[in-house]
Design an enzyme around this catalytic site. Sequence first.
Site, PDB file in Angstrom:
ATOM      1  N   GLY A   1       0.792  -1.216   0.000  1.00 43.93           N
ATOM      2  CA  GLY A   1       0.000   0.000   0.000  1.00 43.93           C
ATOM      3  C   GLY A   1       0.829   1.273   0.000  1.00 43.93           C
ATOM      4  O   GLY A   1       2.059   1.264   0.107  1.00 43.93           O
ATOM      5  N   HIS A   2       0.122   2.387  -0.084  1.00 46.86           N
ATOM      6  CA  HIS A   2       0.750   3.704  -0.200  1.00 46.86           C
ATOM      7  C   HIS A   2       1.496   4.080   1.078  1.00 46.86           C
ATOM      8  O   HIS A   2       1.036   3.861   2.198  1.00 46.86           O
ATOM      9  CB  HIS A   2      -0.303   4.766  -0.515  1.00 46.86           C
ATOM     10  CG  HIS A   2      -1.472   4.756   0.426  1.00 46.86           C
ATOM     11  ND1 HIS A   2      -1.484   5.448   1.613  1.00 46.86           N
ATOM     12  CD2 HIS A   2      -2.667   4.130   0.355  1.00 46.86           C
ATOM     13  CE1 HIS A   2      -2.629   5.271   2.228  1.00 46.86           C
ATOM     14  NE2 HIS A   2      -3.373   4.456   1.489  1.00 46.86           N
TER      15      HIS A   2
END
Length: 347
Positions: A247-248
């Site tokens: 994820g980011h």
Amino acid sequence: MRFSTLIKVLQTGDAGLRWSQAGLDPWLEGAASLDQASAAQLSFLEKGNALTAALGASGVGALLLPDQQDLIDLASQRGIAFAVFADPRLAFAEALDQLYPRRRPLAEIHPSAVIDERAVVGPGTAVGPRVCIGEGSRLGADCIVHPGVVIYDDVVVGDGCELHANAVLHPGSRLGRGCVVNSNAVVGSEGFGFVPTAKGWRKMPQTGQVVLEDGVEVGCGTTIDRPSVGETRIGAGTKIDNLVQIGHGVTTGRGCAFASQVGIAGGARIGHGVILAGQVGVANRAVVGDRAIASSKSGIHGDVAPGEVVSGFPAIPNRLWLRCANTFSKLPEMAKTLRELKRDTPQ
């Protein structure tokens, strides 16, 4: 290739050649697992390997062995050529490079490739059919870009990288030297960022970038998202299996290994040398310390101490989880005992 020729090459490697048997020198045409190998093939065994019993029935032509006397004696009795290494698995990996040398494509740009005039392709780099390279992107020297790869604008790819068919690098992505991105992997895609409002979900622009440090390998179908601001960073030498989601804003240390279907939520911090087995989930903003290990299907919601081994959902120390799992299997018997005690206890 003669076995003796192969051993001369391997003795210059990192596997630690101890000694090799004299007199037997078969011609090798390839390699195979011990139970399937023929007289023209190479295989290997490690200490305590479960296939040890199969050696007695194997038709293998040559072996890479550990310094284990029962294996050495059995190979000698069967007339199998062998060499003894400190690390036979590493020796086998080095042998495969010799038995199956890779064919490097010619350092040329295929006429069907679409390359922006402001992009730069370094010397010795091969660009395959239908590759797209966007404005301002820069590819280093001696890279291999296979068919169908898409490189968006302002991407930087270091020397000696290999991008396999249909890999995608989104805007601003940065790859260090010697990175490998396998087929259908996506680096730098938009992070999953939305703001809840009275009207529904409002998209949070993802303006950050993904950085892969030197020697990172990304498996097929893996996605590594960019954050709204800042960067998602994968530490040098990290190896990522197929179908992993990162994820980011995640950061990982150097030399990590993530098996298939691992999911790491935004903002998580992963230390150096961490191993995440298949289907491990890491919650957002969780912190995993250096050299920690999470066994398959573990769910990490909090912090994991350096060097700790965790299992289960939610993840707990592995020894405790083993005790819990053992207890769980006894629950029906325990419930029966409780019912009997309740029945026999005066009210």
